[in-house]
Design a protein around this motif. Structure first.
Motif, PDB file in Angstrom:
ATOM      1  N   SER A  23       0.742  -1.294   0.014  1.00  0.00           N
ATOM      2  CA  SER A  23       0.016  -0.132   0.073  1.00  0.00           C
ATOM      3  C   SER A  23       0.767   0.947  -0.056  1.00  0.00           C
ATOM      4  O   SER A  23       1.947   1.257   0.411  1.00  0.00           O
ATOM      5  N   SER A  24       0.317   2.332  -0.564  1.00  0.00           N
ATOM      6  CA  SER A  24       0.953   3.585  -0.520  1.00  0.00           C
ATOM      7  C   SER A  24       0.777   4.492   0.824  1.00  0.00           C
ATOM      8  O   SER A  24       1.493   5.201   0.805  1.00  0.00           O
ATOM      9  N   ASN A  25      -0.095   3.997   1.584  1.00  0.00           N
ATOM     10  CA  ASN A  25      -0.315   4.761   2.805  1.00  0.00           C
ATOM     11  C   ASN A  25      -0.715   3.655   3.667  1.00  0.00           C
ATOM     12  O   ASN A  25      -1.393   2.819   3.589  1.00  0.00           O
ATOM     13  N   TYR A  26      -0.950   4.269   4.999  1.00  0.00           N
ATOM     14  CA  TYR A  26      -1.572   3.471   6.232  1.00  0.00           C
ATOM     15  C   TYR A  26      -2.986   3.195   6.168  1.00  0.00           C
ATOM     16  O   TYR A  26      -3.285   1.870   6.414  1.00  0.00           O
ATOM     17  N   GLN A  27      -3.793   4.199   5.608  1.00  0.00           N
ATOM     18  CA  GLN A  27      -5.266   3.891   5.342  1.00  0.00           C
ATOM     19  C   GLN A  27      -5.515   2.971   4.291  1.00  0.00           C
ATOM     20  O   GLN A  27      -6.354   2.005   4.460  1.00  0.00           O
ATOM     21  N   ASP A  28      -4.745   2.913   3.273  1.00  0.00           N
ATOM     22  CA  ASP A  28      -4.756   1.864   2.229  1.00  0.00           C
ATOM     23  C   ASP A  28      -4.651   0.554   2.718  1.00  0.00           C
ATOM     24  O   ASP A  28      -5.244  -0.409   2.344  1.00  0.00           O
ATOM     25  N   VAL A 105       8.739   3.020   4.873  1.00  0.00           N
ATOM     26  CA  VAL A 105       8.355   4.155   4.224  1.00  0.00           C
ATOM     27  C   VAL A 105       9.021   4.361   2.859  1.00  0.00           C
ATOM     28  O   VAL A 105       8.275   4.898   2.036  1.00  0.00           O
ATOM     29  N   GLN A 108       7.036   2.320   0.355  1.00  0.00           N
ATOM     30  CA  GLN A 108       5.894   2.921   0.169  1.00  0.00           C
ATOM     31  C   GLN A 108       6.016   4.088  -1.007  1.00  0.00           C
ATOM     32  O   GLN A 108       5.222   4.336  -1.658  1.00  0.00           O
ATOM     33  N   GLN A 109       7.044   4.964  -1.017  1.00  0.00           N
ATOM     34  CA  GLN A 109       7.157   5.872  -1.849  1.00  0.00           C
ATOM     35  C   GLN A 109       7.576   5.806  -3.407  1.00  0.00           C
ATOM     36  O   GLN A 109       7.364   6.458  -3.995  1.00  0.00           O
TER      37      GLN A 109
END
Length: 168
Positions: A23-28, A105, A108-109
């Motif tokens: 995922s590209s972020n925590y919420q995803d 991190v 994820q970027q």
């Protein structure tokens, strides 16, 4: 219901770590975890006690994350005519102070297509043929995208290292 709660309790942390990778972020990642458990519980009768249960649910989790990216927007992976790209030198982790959280991190970027292929190949040990089938791309495109992901990640790690040295 109690059995589902127990499965969730036993595996949610491991599966969330997988979701974070893809995922590209925590919420995803949270959304992917929820969708993965829904898929696991819907398909539980398909598990035939062949191989580990944990391996089976990890594969469902990876496939769920990949499917969400396919639905969200096309991955924009273009077949490329590739001249053999030189693999970037491996980053020397022994000389780095990068912790796992920082590395996650930085991964994820990466652009989606590079992050997915990097994770599948490097972290989850899929080969390029398997990746090409999962993402419906050529083996050459998988190899090229992995090479570019490694190059970008190496650059990001080097920048991070310089920032750490400057602070200290």
């Amino acid at each position: 219901m109690a059995a589902q709660a127990k499965v969730y309790q036993l595996f949610s942390d491991k599966l969330f770590a997988i979701c974070l990778k893809y995922s590209s972020n925590y919420q995803d990642a949270e959304d992917n975890l929820q969708d993965s458990f829904i898929a696991i519980f819907e398909k539980i009768k398909q598990y035939k006690n062949k191989g580990s249960f944990e391996g089976w649910i990890k594969r469902i989790t990876i496939n769920t994350a990949l499917q969400k990216y396919r639905e969200k927007s096309p991955l924009q992976i273009v077949d490329e005519i590739i001249e053999e790209e030189k693999e970037p030198e491996a980053f020397n982790f022994e000389k780095t102070t990068v912790n796992v959280d920082t590395l996650l991190v930085l991964i994820q970027q990466l652009p989606d297509r590079y992050r997915l292929i990097f994770n599948l190949y490097v972290l989850d040990n899929y080969n390029h043929k398997e990746i090409s089938e999962m993402l419906k791309i050529s083996v050459g495109t998988s190899k090229s995208n992995l090479s570019r992901a490694r190059k970008i990640l190496k650059e990001k790690l080097e920048i991070h290292q310089k920032k750490v040295k400057t602070i200290n």
